[in-house]
Scaffold this motif. Structure first.
Motif, PDB file in Angstrom:
ATOM      1  N   ASP A  26       0.815  -1.211   0.000  1.00  0.00           N
ATOM      2  CA  ASP A  26       0.000   0.000   0.000  1.00  0.00           C
ATOM      3  C   ASP A  26       0.856   1.272   0.000  1.00  0.00           C
ATOM      4  O   ASP A  26       0.377   2.348  -0.378  1.00  0.00           O
ATOM      5  CB  ASP A  26      -0.930   0.018   1.213  1.00  0.00           C
ATOM      6  CG  ASP A  26      -2.085  -0.972   1.074  1.00  0.00           C
ATOM      7  OD1 ASP A  26      -2.232  -1.560  -0.005  1.00  0.00           O
ATOM      8  OD2 ASP A  26      -2.829  -1.155   2.058  1.00  0.00           O
ATOM      9  N   LYS A  27       2.110   1.149   0.428  1.00  0.00           N
ATOM     10  CA  LYS A  27       2.985   2.328   0.459  1.00  0.00           C
ATOM     11  C   LYS A  27       3.596   2.652  -0.907  1.00  0.00           C
ATOM     12  O   LYS A  27       4.004   3.786  -1.155  1.00  0.00           O
ATOM     13  CB  LYS A  27       4.129   2.108   1.464  1.00  0.00           C
ATOM     14  CG  LYS A  27       3.742   2.073   2.927  1.00  0.00           C
ATOM     15  CD  LYS A  27       5.000   2.009   3.788  1.00  0.00           C
ATOM     16  CE  LYS A  27       4.685   2.036   5.279  1.00  0.00           C
ATOM     17  NZ  LYS A  27       4.298   0.727   5.769  1.00  0.00           N
ATOM     18  N   ILE A  28       3.695   1.653  -1.767  1.00  0.00           N
ATOM     19  CA  ILE A  28       4.441   1.805  -3.017  1.00  0.00           C
ATOM     20  C   ILE A  28       3.983   3.003  -3.852  1.00  0.00           C
ATOM     21  O   ILE A  28       4.816   3.809  -4.307  1.00  0.00           O
ATOM     22  CB  ILE A  28       4.395   0.508  -3.847  1.00  0.00           C
ATOM     23  CG1 ILE A  28       5.108  -0.625  -3.098  1.00  0.00           C
ATOM     24  CG2 ILE A  28       5.007   0.724  -5.222  1.00  0.00           C
ATOM     25  CD1 ILE A  28       6.579  -0.398  -2.862  1.00  0.00           C
ATOM     26  N   PRO A  29       2.673   3.182  -4.117  1.00  0.00           N
ATOM     27  CA  PRO A  29       2.274   4.345  -4.936  1.00  0.00           C
ATOM     28  C   PRO A  29       2.707   5.680  -4.340  1.00  0.00           C
ATOM     29  O   PRO A  29       3.053   6.606  -5.095  1.00  0.00           O
ATOM     30  CB  PRO A  29       0.740   4.224  -4.978  1.00  0.00           C
ATOM     31  CG  PRO A  29       0.458   2.779  -4.717  1.00  0.00           C
ATOM     32  CD  PRO A  29       1.512   2.344  -3.755  1.00  0.00           C
ATOM     33  N   TYR A  30       2.713   5.782  -3.023  1.00  0.00           N
ATOM     34  CA  TYR A  30       3.123   7.031  -2.389  1.00  0.00           C
ATOM     35  C   TYR A  30       4.624   7.253  -2.522  1.00  0.00           C
ATOM     36  O   TYR A  30       5.086   8.386  -2.699  1.00  0.00           O
ATOM     37  CB  TYR A  30       2.709   7.030  -0.916  1.00  0.00           C
ATOM     38  CG  TYR A  30       1.215   7.018  -0.715  1.00  0.00           C
ATOM     39  CD1 TYR A  30       0.459   8.178  -0.864  1.00  0.00           C
ATOM     40  CD2 TYR A  30       0.536   5.845  -0.388  1.00  0.00           C
ATOM     41  CE1 TYR A  30      -0.908   8.173  -0.689  1.00  0.00           C
ATOM     42  CE2 TYR A  30      -0.836   5.821  -0.218  1.00  0.00           C
ATOM     43  CZ  TYR A  30      -1.556   6.990  -0.371  1.00  0.00           C
ATOM     44  OH  TYR A  30      -2.918   6.979  -0.205  1.00  0.00           O
ATOM     45  N   PHE A  31       5.396   6.181  -2.427  1.00  0.00           N
ATOM     46  CA  PHE A  31       6.837   6.303  -2.639  1.00  0.00           C
ATOM     47  C   PHE A  31       7.133   6.748  -4.076  1.00  0.00           C
ATOM     48  O   PHE A  31       7.973   7.624  -4.306  1.00  0.00           O
ATOM     49  CB  PHE A  31       7.536   4.973  -2.351  1.00  0.00           C
ATOM     50  CG  PHE A  31       7.654   4.638  -0.890  1.00  0.00           C
ATOM     51  CD1 PHE A  31       7.947   5.611   0.045  1.00  0.00           C
ATOM     52  CD2 PHE A  31       7.464   3.333  -0.450  1.00  0.00           C
ATOM     53  CE1 PHE A  31       8.053   5.301   1.400  1.00  0.00           C
ATOM     54  CE2 PHE A  31       7.580   3.010   0.898  1.00  0.00           C
ATOM     55  CZ  PHE A  31       7.872   3.998   1.820  1.00  0.00           C
ATOM     56  N   VAL A  32       6.453   6.146  -5.031  1.00  0.00           N
ATOM     57  CA  VAL A  32       6.660   6.506  -6.438  1.00  0.00           C
ATOM     58  C   VAL A  32       6.306   7.970  -6.665  1.00  0.00           C
ATOM     59  O   VAL A  32       7.026   8.708  -7.353  1.00  0.00           O
ATOM     60  CB  VAL A  32       5.823   5.589  -7.353  1.00  0.00           C
ATOM     61  CG1 VAL A  32       5.860   6.078  -8.802  1.00  0.00           C
ATOM     62  CG2 VAL A  32       6.321   4.146  -7.274  1.00  0.00           C
ATOM     63  N   GLU A  33       5.193   8.399  -6.078  1.00  0.00           N
ATOM     64  CA  GLU A  33       4.760   9.793  -6.214  1.00  0.00           C
ATOM     65  C   GLU A  33       5.796  10.752  -5.626  1.00  0.00           C
ATOM     66  O   GLU A  33       5.945  11.883  -6.099  1.00  0.00           O
ATOM     67  CB  GLU A  33       3.411   9.983  -5.510  1.00  0.00           C
ATOM     68  CG  GLU A  33       2.796  11.357  -5.696  1.00  0.00           C
ATOM     69  CD  GLU A  33       1.455  11.492  -5.007  1.00  0.00           C
ATOM     70  OE1 GLU A  33       0.978  12.628  -4.857  1.00  0.00           O
ATOM     71  OE2 GLU A  33       0.876  10.451  -4.607  1.00  0.00           O
ATOM     72  N   ALA A  34       6.533  10.279  -4.617  1.00  0.00           N
ATOM     73  CA  ALA A  34       7.549  11.124  -3.973  1.00  0.00           C
ATOM     74  C   ALA A  34       8.892  11.090  -4.709  1.00  0.00           C
ATOM     75  O   ALA A  34       9.877  11.645  -4.219  1.00  0.00           O
ATOM     76  CB  ALA A  34       7.742  10.677  -2.527  1.00  0.00           C
ATOM     77  N   GLY A  35       8.941  10.426  -5.867  1.00  0.00           N
ATOM     78  CA  GLY A  35      10.157  10.420  -6.658  1.00  0.00           C
ATOM     79  C   GLY A  35      11.097   9.273  -6.369  1.00  0.00           C
ATOM     80  O   GLY A  35      12.264   9.301  -6.769  1.00  0.00           O
ATOM     81  N   ILE A  36      10.594   8.248  -5.702  1.00  0.00           N
ATOM     82  CA  ILE A  36      11.414   7.081  -5.370  1.00  0.00           C
ATOM     83  C   ILE A  36      11.167   5.979  -6.397  1.00  0.00           C
ATOM     84  O   ILE A  36      10.019   5.709  -6.763  1.00  0.00           O
ATOM     85  CB  ILE A  36      11.099   6.578  -3.956  1.00  0.00           C
ATOM     86  CG1 ILE A  36      11.552   7.614  -2.918  1.00  0.00           C
ATOM     87  CG2 ILE A  36      11.745   5.224  -3.676  1.00  0.00           C
ATOM     88  CD1 ILE A  36      10.955   7.431  -1.566  1.00  0.00           C
ATOM     89  N   THR A  37      12.242   5.364  -6.845  1.00  0.00           N
ATOM     90  CA  THR A  37      12.131   4.206  -7.733  1.00  0.00           C
ATOM     91  C   THR A  37      12.329   2.944  -6.908  1.00  0.00           C
ATOM     92  O   THR A  37      13.455   2.632  -6.500  1.00  0.00           O
ATOM     93  CB  THR A  37      13.186   4.268  -8.843  1.00  0.00           C
ATOM     94  OG1 THR A  37      13.014   5.468  -9.605  1.00  0.00           O
ATOM     95  CG2 THR A  37      13.061   3.057  -9.769  1.00  0.00           C
ATOM     96  N   PRO A  38      11.256   2.203  -6.620  1.00  0.00           N
ATOM     97  CA  PRO A  38      11.393   1.002  -5.787  1.00  0.00           C
ATOM     98  C   PRO A  38      11.848  -0.208  -6.602  1.00  0.00           C
ATOM     99  O   PRO A  38      11.394  -0.426  -7.725  1.00  0.00           O
ATOM    100  CB  PRO A  38       9.977   0.789  -5.238  1.00  0.00           C
ATOM    101  CG  PRO A  38       9.080   1.404  -6.264  1.00  0.00           C
ATOM    102  CD  PRO A  38       9.847   2.500  -6.942  1.00  0.00           C
ATOM    103  N   ASP A 428      -0.706   7.150   3.792  1.00  0.00           N
ATOM    104  CA  ASP A 428       0.044   8.357   3.435  1.00  0.00           C
ATOM    105  C   ASP A 428       0.693   9.004   4.650  1.00  0.00           C
ATOM    106  O   ASP A 428       1.784   9.584   4.541  1.00  0.00           O
ATOM    107  CB  ASP A 428      -0.866   9.351   2.715  1.00  0.00           C
ATOM    108  CG  ASP A 428      -2.111   9.707   3.523  1.00  0.00           C
ATOM    109  OD1 ASP A 428      -2.553   8.876   4.343  1.00  0.00           O
ATOM    110  OD2 ASP A 428      -2.649  10.807   3.321  1.00  0.00           O
ATOM    111  N   ASN A 429       0.051   8.888   5.813  1.00  0.00           N
ATOM    112  CA  ASN A 429       0.647   9.454   7.032  1.00  0.00           C
ATOM    113  C   ASN A 429       1.961   8.751   7.365  1.00  0.00           C
ATOM    114  O   ASN A 429       2.953   9.394   7.716  1.00  0.00           O
ATOM    115  CB  ASN A 429      -0.325   9.319   8.213  1.00  0.00           C
ATOM    116  CG  ASN A 429      -1.593  10.113   8.018  1.00  0.00           C
ATOM    117  OD1 ASN A 429      -1.576  11.185   7.424  1.00  0.00           O
ATOM    118  ND2 ASN A 429      -2.709   9.597   8.491  1.00  0.00           N
ATOM    119  N   ALA A 430       1.959   7.419   7.265  1.00  0.00           N
ATOM    120  CA  ALA A 430       3.161   6.648   7.556  1.00  0.00           C
ATOM    121  C   ALA A 430       4.269   6.990   6.566  1.00  0.00           C
ATOM    122  O   ALA A 430       5.436   7.168   6.942  1.00  0.00           O
ATOM    123  CB  ALA A 430       2.852   5.153   7.521  1.00  0.00           C
TER     124      ALA A 430
END
Length: 445
Positions: A26-38, A428-430
């Motif tokens: 569930d965190k992955i889309p938020y990481f991607v939106e923040a400019g992170i490539t997982p 998103d808070n986490a």
């Protein structure tokens, strides 16, 4: 903006309906939106994600291979005759090797996944594809692989601890004694290594952070991992973004979702139901308890038979993906949650409840349905429930459980069940908290 490439080690990534999976997927889309490539490394137990780099590896040990193979076959072919034939054959062939592995090491089955995760992770790092290591679990093999990578490469390492690695036995037990169980001894060692080498480590409850800091003073030392509490939250299941209007039916439906065991049993509710029926005989025909997600535990089965309440509880088992509608198991679960009059949350009765909050709690919050929680030694969970107008009682207090059920019954009869305060906790808070902490690590580097 400079690209940020995170190697995410998660044994059970993208396993439908699994808490250890949802916490990271569930965190992955938020990481991607923040400019992170997982770049995700996982076992083969889940479905391969097609939107990000997701590589799946077989564990090398026989016990882990059996576990992973079962889930892979289920994902590919379902749980019909082919599943039963192949998994039983593999289990039979691996049995002597599993016994030998258990005799020589005594670790939990997924430990050996750390080896392929480490080797493939080391190759990715040496090829310049990774800036940060993120281990999450779930299975502690992800943390072990990350520890080896940290020692070998020196890259920043952040670690997310789902359940406490050290299981205490009583309120007086701080977790210092050396366990007799070899797996528990290794987890105790791994916790110390995490607190020494990780640049950031966090837990999901105040209680878990407290006891980890008692055992590991390094968590309070500048320059070492700061032990934090970050609530995992949950994504709106099924796209739920607002409360739904509830429709009362001719039955009071009390619904439990998730695993059951002797220390987390519906038998306490069955016994309270027997007392309620003695006071309100009509309740026997009007109350239905539903169990989704797992077989009934032995205590519940015995209580139903002994108290002649077998017709009052319906065991639905695990909701898998529906081939006709195409709905995932998770989507089907959400529908059932919304239909419930009351959502049952069983906390358990072990000492580790002081450091644990059921992940299902965060999904429950999105449904807008009243929660009835039976808790044990966790002020943080109690307060979050009270803040949301939940029904609350104590695990070790039979009278408290009986009173709570009677209050629910009377409220339902008047069509006036508590209207919970809409205050879900999102993923998103986490993610925001994690990103803030990582930015501090980067500034120090």
């Amino acid at each position: 903006m400079q690209e940020k490439r995170w190697l995410i080690l998660s044994h059970g990534f993208n396993m439908d309906g699994r808490a250890a999976s949802q916490t990271i997927t569930d965190k992955i889309p938020y990481f991607v939106e923040a400019g992170i490539t997982p770049i995700v490394f996982s076992s083969i137990t889940g479905i391969q994600d097609q939107h990000i780099t997701h590589r799946q590896f077989l564990a090398w040990g026989p016990a882990a291979f059996r576990f992973d193979f079962r889930h892979w076959i289920a994902n590919q072919y379902g749980r019909g005759w082919f599943y039963k034939l192949t998994t039983r054959t593999v289990s039979f062939l691996l049995a002597p090797f599993i016994a030998l592995e258990k005799l020589l090491l005594g670790y939990s089955s997924q430990w050996s996944w750390a080896m392929p995760a480490y080797l493939h992770g080391l190759r990715a790092i040496r090829n310049g594809k990774v800036d940060l290591i993120y281990s999450t679990g779930g299975a502690w093999s992800a943390h072990l692989a990350a520890l080896w990578l940290k020692k070998k490469t020196g890259l920043p390492w952040i670690a997310e601890i789902h359940d406490p690695l050290v299981i205490r036995k009583s309120p007086e037990d701080q977790g210092f004694d050396q366990p007799q169980n070899r797996d528990a001894r290794f987890r105790q060692y791994l916790e110390k290594q995490l607190c020494r080498y990780a640049d950031l480590v966090w837990w999901f409850t105040d209680g878990a952070v407290h006891y980890a800091k008692v055992r590991n003073p390094l968590l309070n030392t500048p320059g070492y991992a700061n032990g934090l509490m970050i609530l995992p939250g949950a994504e709106p299941p099924g796209g739920l973004m607002q409360k739904q209007e509830h429709q009362y039916s001719k039955h009071l439906h009390l619904c439990h979702f998730g695993s059951l065991a002797k220390d987390r049993s519906l038998s306490t509710i069955v016994k309270a139901l027997k007392s309620l029926i003695q006071k309100y005989p009509e309740a026997k025909d009007l109350i239905r308890i539903h169990a989704y997600g797992a077989p009934l535990d032995l205590l519940t089965t015995e209580a139903l038979a002994r108290l002649d309440l077998e017709d009052s509880l319906i065991a639905h088992g695990r909701l898998e993906k529906d081939a006709i509608s195409g709905k995932s198991g998770r989507e089907r679960v959400v529908e059932k949650m919304q239909e419930a009059d009351i959502l049952i949350l069983l906390h358990g009765n072990d000492e580790w409840c002081a450091e644990y909050i059921p992940s299902k709690f965060y999904e429950y919050l999105w449904t807008g349905r009243p929660i009835w929680c039976i808790t044990h030694r966790n002020p943080q969970l109690n307060q979050m429930l009270l803040d949301r107008q939940s029904y609350l009682c104590k695990q070790c207090d039979a009278d408290s459980i009986a009173i709570a059920l009677e209050n629910i019954w009377l409220d339902w009869c008047q069509k006036n069940l508590r209207d919970p305060i809409w205050a879900p906790i999102g993923v998103d808070n986490a993610v925001n908290d994690i990103l803030k902490c990582v930015s501090l690590i980067e500034k120090k580097a």
